[in-house]
Every structure is written in C-alpha cells, then in structure tokens.
Design a protein around this motif. Structure first.
Motif, PDB file in Angstrom:
ATOM      1  N   ALA A   1      26.351  31.462  38.739  1.00 59.89           N
ATOM      2  CA  ALA A   1      27.602  31.683  39.461  1.00 59.89           C
ATOM      3  C   ALA A   1      28.269  32.976  39.005  1.00 59.89           C
ATOM      4  O   ALA A   1      28.749  33.771  39.827  1.00 59.89           O
ATOM      5  CB  ALA A   1      28.543  30.497  39.260  1.00 59.89           C
ATOM      6  N   VAL A   2      28.289  33.214  37.698  1.00 58.51           N
ATOM      7  CA  VAL A   2      28.885  34.437  37.151  1.00 58.51           C
ATOM      8  C   VAL A   2      28.126  35.667  37.632  1.00 58.51           C
ATOM      9  O   VAL A   2      28.727  36.666  38.058  1.00 58.51           O
ATOM     10  CB  VAL A   2      28.900  34.382  35.608  1.00 58.51           C
ATOM     11  N   LYS A   3      26.796  35.608  37.584  1.00 60.01           N
ATOM     12  CA  LYS A   3      25.960  36.740  37.982  1.00 60.01           C
ATOM     13  C   LYS A   3      26.132  37.056  39.468  1.00 60.01           C
ATOM     14  O   LYS A   3      26.330  38.211  39.849  1.00 60.01           O
ATOM     15  CB  LYS A   3      24.492  36.438  37.679  1.00 60.01           C
ATOM     16  N   GLU A   4      26.055  36.014  40.302  1.00 59.70           N
ATOM     17  CA  GLU A   4      26.159  36.218  41.746  1.00 59.70           C
ATOM     18  C   GLU A   4      27.553  36.731  42.128  1.00 59.70           C
ATOM     19  O   GLU A   4      27.691  37.573  43.015  1.00 59.70           O
ATOM     20  CB  GLU A   4      25.849  34.910  42.483  1.00 59.70           C
ATOM     21  N   MET A   5      28.576  36.212  41.471  1.00 62.71           N
ATOM     22  CA  MET A   5      29.930  36.656  41.770  1.00 62.71           C
ATOM     23  C   MET A   5      30.088  38.146  41.466  1.00 62.71           C
ATOM     24  O   MET A   5      30.693  38.892  42.251  1.00 62.71           O
ATOM     25  CB  MET A   5      30.929  35.832  40.949  1.00 62.71           C
ATOM     26  N   LYS A   6      29.546  38.578  40.351  1.00 61.23           N
ATOM     27  CA  LYS A   6      29.638  39.992  39.979  1.00 61.23           C
ATOM     28  C   LYS A   6      28.848  40.853  40.958  1.00 61.23           C
ATOM     29  O   LYS A   6      29.345  41.885  41.437  1.00 61.23           O
ATOM     30  CB  LYS A   6      29.112  40.190  38.553  1.00 61.23           C
ATOM     31  N   GLU A   7      27.620  40.441  41.272  1.00 64.66           N
ATOM     32  CA  GLU A   7      26.752  41.244  42.133  1.00 64.66           C
ATOM     33  C   GLU A   7      27.267  41.330  43.567  1.00 64.66           C
ATOM     34  O   GLU A   7      27.112  42.358  44.223  1.00 64.66           O
ATOM     35  CB  GLU A   7      25.338  40.652  42.135  1.00 64.66           C
TER      36      GLU A   7
ATOM     37  N   SER B   1      30.601  40.373  44.719  1.00 62.03           N
ATOM     38  CA  SER B   1      32.023  40.624  44.955  1.00 62.03           C
ATOM     39  C   SER B   1      32.639  41.656  44.015  1.00 62.03           C
ATOM     40  O   SER B   1      33.736  42.154  44.267  1.00 62.03           O
ATOM     41  CB  SER B   1      32.811  39.319  44.826  1.00 62.03           C
ATOM     42  N   GLY B   2      31.964  41.946  42.884  1.00 67.90           N
ATOM     43  CA  GLY B   2      32.503  42.893  41.918  1.00 67.90           C
ATOM     44  C   GLY B   2      33.390  42.278  40.855  1.00 67.90           C
ATOM     45  O   GLY B   2      33.753  42.937  39.873  1.00 67.90           O
ATOM     46  N   PHE B   3      33.725  40.994  41.010  1.00 61.40           N
ATOM     47  CA  PHE B   3      34.629  40.355  40.051  1.00 61.40           C
ATOM     48  C   PHE B   3      33.881  39.731  38.875  1.00 61.40           C
ATOM     49  O   PHE B   3      32.791  39.187  39.032  1.00 61.40           O
ATOM     50  CB  PHE B   3      35.454  39.267  40.747  1.00 61.40           C
ATOM     51  N   ASP B   4      34.494  39.833  37.697  1.00 61.67           N
ATOM     52  CA  ASP B   4      34.039  39.094  36.518  1.00 61.67           C
ATOM     53  C   ASP B   4      34.767  37.757  36.530  1.00 61.67           C
ATOM     54  O   ASP B   4      35.997  37.710  36.698  1.00 61.67           O
ATOM     55  CB  ASP B   4      34.381  39.850  35.234  1.00 61.67           C
ATOM     56  N   VAL B   5      34.011  36.680  36.361  1.00 58.36           N
ATOM     57  CA  VAL B   5      34.634  35.362  36.451  1.00 58.36           C
ATOM     58  C   VAL B   5      34.243  34.474  35.278  1.00 58.36           C
ATOM     59  O   VAL B   5      33.237  34.703  34.604  1.00 58.36           O
ATOM     60  CB  VAL B   5      34.254  34.647  37.770  1.00 58.36           C
ATOM     61  N   LEU B   6      35.068  33.451  35.083  1.00 59.60           N
ATOM     62  CA  LEU B   6      34.809  32.413  34.087  1.00 59.60           C
ATOM     63  C   LEU B   6      34.641  31.093  34.824  1.00 59.60           C
ATOM     64  O   LEU B   6      35.554  30.673  35.548  1.00 59.60           O
ATOM     65  CB  LEU B   6      35.982  32.316  33.111  1.00 59.60           C
ATOM     66  N   PRO B   7      33.495  30.428  34.694  1.00 58.19           N
ATOM     67  CA  PRO B   7      33.297  29.128  35.349  1.00 58.19           C
ATOM     68  C   PRO B   7      34.251  28.088  34.761  1.00 58.19           C
ATOM     69  O   PRO B   7      34.413  28.015  33.539  1.00 58.19           O
ATOM     70  CB  PRO B   7      31.843  28.781  35.036  1.00 58.19           C
ATOM     71  N   ILE B   8      34.867  27.299  35.642  1.00 57.39           N
ATOM     72  CA  ILE B   8      35.833  26.301  35.188  1.00 57.39           C
ATOM     73  C   ILE B   8      35.286  24.884  35.308  1.00 57.39           C
ATOM     74  O   ILE B   8      35.310  24.109  34.369  1.00 57.39           O
ATOM     75  CB  ILE B   8      37.142  26.412  35.991  1.00 57.39           C
TER      76      ILE B   8
END
Length: 205
Positions: free
Chosen positions: A109-115, A117-124
């Motif tokens: 999820a983190v990898k796909e979100m970055k690739e 959308s450009g956002f760095d995310v933290l899974p909750i």
C-alpha cells in the motif's frame, strides 16, 4: 450475460495447475496437461485472445493454485477520498495494484501510494478484504481478493506516476467515472462509511 464458462475455465485451470504440481505418474501428468489445454480452449473460444497469449498469461503458473491479491490504499483529507486517474482507461481508482512477493500488504500500500500519487503514507488499519467475484467488476480470468488499507499522509506531494495521469481528492457526491476493473462505486462509497464510522468493523467478502 451468462459467464459460467469463465468460472469453469478458471476452476479447470486451477485443478490442472495444482495437479501438475503434485502428480508423479506420467499418465496423471498427461491428464492434467489436457485439462489445462481445455481451459485454454474455453477462453480462446469465448474471447478474441489467441491461445498463445492465454497460455502465457492465464495458464503458465506453477505450484498450488491460489487467488491473486489486489491491494488498495484509502486516504481521506478534509472528508474527501484520494483517487488517481489510470492511463490505461482514463478512469479513476484508489491507488494500488497486485501484491508483491517479499512485501507485506501494508508495504505494498505504501509503495503503490507513492508510485501512483506521490504521497508518503503510514498504514493505519485494514478496512476490508473482498472477493472480487461478489462485486460488480468486469469478468476476468483470475480469482482475486481485494484488500483495502486506510493510510495517513505523512509527506510527499501530489504527483502522477508511470500508470497515472492525475491525482485528486473527491467528496462522496462528486465521484468521477471509476475504473470498474479496480474498484466499484459501491466499494468507494463503503470506504466513506469508515470515515463516518471510525469503529466500523472490517468487512469480509
């Protein structure tokens, strides 16, 4: 449209693949190879895809046959949900893709979100695990489980990727045309329920 032929082809292919994994007797191997050829013939006769491509993409796996896993990241900001526009069909989807060997669902999820959308995310937290066959997706040759993981933006900025052409946040009443292969309107609406009901239980199937 009656799609039983597709379910039969997938089941026959799964039996053949698993049988070829464990069979030792040469005659059993021949029978399982014949079942695999039958599954390819079914798809070839009901679609416009040639047998060579079907054999490569649909009937070339080895090992025990298991469903594929599609992982989608769910991000909210100011009561809006993050969607990306897919270049392949011009429609919108929750960022995500196939699970990767060696990565956990959260890491995917983190990898796909970055690739995408450009956002760095933290899974909750995990919101849902859905069997694609129970939802209004276009027919496909794979059995797929979909995992929806809520994430929080911790950095980065909106940027498109190799597979995406736009990144935007949408409210529930302004959803764009969705990429039905990746997510349905009902699924995205269900994600908004988690925004309104933080204690909502994980959805299965």
């Amino acid at each position: 449209m009656d799609m039983k032929w597709l379910e039969w082809a997938k089941q026959i292919q799964a039996i053949a693949q698993t049988g070829l994994t464990y069979a030792k007797d040469i005659y059993d191997i021949e029978r399982y190879e014949e079942l695999r050829r039958i599954s390819i013939d079914i798809l070839a006769n009901h679609t416009s895809v040639n047998k060579e491509k079907i054999a490569l993409t649909f009937a070339s796996d080895s090992g025990y046959a298991t469903p594929k896993v599609d992982i989608r990241g769910v991000v909210f900001r100011e009561s809006k949900i993050l969607l990306v526009r897919e270049k392949i069909d011009g429609a919108w989807a929750l960022p995500g893709g196939w699970g990767d060997i060696g990565l956990s669902p959260s890491e995917v999820a983190v990898k796909e979100m970055k690739e995408e959308s450009g956002f760095d995310v933290l899974p909750i937290r995990l919101l849902a695990v859905l069997d694609k066959k129970f939802h209004d997706h276009p027919p496909e040759p794979y059995h797929v489980y979909k995992m929806f993981i809520q994430c929080e933006i911790v950095g980065g900025k909106a940027e498109t990727g190799v597979e995406t052409s736009a990144v935007e946040f949408f409210s529930l009443d302004e959803l764009p045309e969705l990429s039905s292969e990746r997510n349905t309107v009902e699924q995205v609406k269900t994600m908004f329920e988690f925004l309104d009901q933080p204690d909502k239980r994980v959805i299965l199937d």
